[in-house]
Scaffold this active site. Structure first.
Site, PDB file in Angstrom:
ATOM      1  N   HIS A 180      -1.264   0.546  -9.776  1.00 31.63           N
ATOM      2  CA  HIS A 180      -1.893  -0.429  -8.869  1.00 31.63           C
ATOM      3  C   HIS A 180      -2.491  -1.616  -9.638  1.00 31.63           C
ATOM      4  O   HIS A 180      -3.714  -1.831  -9.625  1.00 31.63           O
ATOM      5  CB  HIS A 180      -2.957   0.242  -7.992  1.00 31.63           C
ATOM      6  N   GLU A 239      -3.651   7.684  -4.056  1.00 29.25           N
ATOM      7  CA  GLU A 239      -4.138   7.229  -5.366  1.00 29.25           C
ATOM      8  C   GLU A 239      -5.479   7.896  -5.684  1.00 29.25           C
ATOM      9  O   GLU A 239      -6.300   8.049  -4.777  1.00 29.25           O
ATOM     10  CB  GLU A 239      -4.292   5.708  -5.346  1.00 29.25           C
ATOM     11  N   ARG A 260       0.860  -1.174   0.000  1.00 25.58           N
ATOM     12  CA  ARG A 260       0.000   0.000   0.000  1.00 25.58           C
ATOM     13  C   ARG A 260       0.901   1.230   0.000  1.00 25.58           C
ATOM     14  O   ARG A 260       1.934   1.265   0.695  1.00 25.58           O
ATOM     15  CB  ARG A 260      -0.909   0.038   1.233  1.00 25.58           C
TER      16      ARG A 260
HETATM   17  C1  GLV Z   1      -4.961  -5.107  -3.903  1.00 27.87           C
HETATM   18  O1  GLV Z   1      -4.249  -4.186  -3.707  1.00 27.87           O
HETATM   19  C2  GLV Z   1      -5.553  -5.914  -2.874  1.00 27.87           C
HETATM   20  O2  GLV Z   1      -5.437  -5.586  -1.685  1.00 27.87           O
HETATM   21  O3  GLV Z   1      -6.190  -6.907  -3.224  1.00 27.87           O
END
Ligand code: GLV
Length: 316
Positions: free
Chosen positions: A280, A262, A233
């Site tokens: 992402h 983001e 993250r």
């Molecule tokens: C993606 O970032 C997830 O947490 O599945």
């Protein structure tokens, strides 16, 4: 029959278990992101929400559903967008999608390790822009991945999947977690892992302890030849500090799939040298995103049926 609101369009087949169980599905045909008021409205009028990591399911949203909303199924393994404590207080179950995206995300982490260490982005950008005037012995000299030491911060399912790939590349693999894993390669101190690794890859969930886990002081521990990769993250890294380290050349390169705010990306990171930046896409394969939707839906179906699903998240 329960009413299930699905906040965004999902891959085909993702909602089958809810459909087969006969629930009423309220889908977002226009696929526009819900704002806070629309999320609260969905909570107020639904028995279940199937949502994405971009939906902020905070206490206010959950309180809007108090009394009848039974489950929030997040189509992601990370659930920092959901106030699990508030959900627990209100008796609302939370589900996520563990286990089905480990290999796909580890593939992406490895892509970033290779691309960042070998300066793939800078080289490709020059080529596309017509700046490449021919082979040069001093061009785009990166760091070797084979034989390097990979330091994994966090050693859950995804960290271990990255470790398996690293072994195939002849890397030495170490990991840091707060509690002793009892496994070979455990390094108790984060600072030591950072100092001894050639490549550092982050695999921790976002919590208040891991927010800005990697800041100015931690970046200063890394080797000048070091490469930092983040597929966890964004807020785990202080982006301002990372941009400064890349600009000053105190670390060699970075590969990032996630960002602090983001979809905004820090302008200094966008301009920083030796940075590979992806939007992402860690779990973004057709099969994995479909499976994630199915696992989240199955969790919601189970809660609505009075069962305890294996992907239930607890707040403790
Ligand atoms: C993606 O970032 C997830 O947490 O599945």
């Amino acid at each position: 029959m329960a009413r299930v609101t699905v906040t965004r369009r999902l891959p085909d087949g993702g909602l089958d278990s809810l459909r087969v169980a006969g629930h009423e599905l309220v889908e977002n045909a226009r696929d526009h992101p819900f704002d806070a008021a629309q999320l609260a409205d969905a909570a107020r009028t639904s028995d279940a929400l199937v949502c994405l990591l971009t939906d902020r399911i905070d206490r206010a949203v959950l309180e809007a559903g108090a009394g009848h909303l039974r489950v929030v199924a997040n189509v992601a393994v990370g659930y920092d967008n959901v106030d699990v404590r508030a959900a627990t207080d209100l008796g609302i179950a939370v589900c996520n999608t563990p286990g089905v995206l480990d290999e796909t995300t580890a593939d992406l982490a490895f892509l970033l390790i290779l691309a960042a260490a070998r300066l793939a982005h800078d080289a490709e950008a020059d080529l596309r822009a017509g700046r490449w005037a021919g082979w040069g012995i001093l061009q785009y000299l990166g760091q070797d991945v084979h034989g390097a030491t990979l330091g994994l911060v966090g050693y859950g399912r995804i960290g271990k999947a990255v470790a398996r790939r690293a072994t195939g590349f002849g890397m030495n693999v170490a990991h840091h977690t707060r509690h002793d894993t009892g496994l070979p390669g455990w390094v108790p101190e984060l600072d030591r892992l950072l100092a001894e690794s050639d490549i550092v890859s982050l695999h921790v969930p976002l919590t208040h302890e891991s927010r800005h886990l990697i800041g100015t002081a931690e970046l200063a521990r890394m080797k000048q030849s070091g490469v930092l990769v983040n597929t966890s993250r964004g807020p785990v890294i202080d982006e301002e500090a990372l941009a400064a380290a890349l600009e000053a050349g105190t670390i060699f390169a970075a590969g990032l799939d996630v960002f602090e705010h983001e979809p905004e990306v820090h302008p200094r990171l966008l301009a920083a040298p030796r940075a590979v930046l992806l939007p992402h896409v860690g779990s973004a394969s057709i099969a994995t995103r479909t499976r994630m939707a199915q696992v989240a839906s199955e969790g919601a179906r189970a809660v609505l049926a009075g069962e305890t699903p294996p992907n239930l998240v607890t707040s403790g």
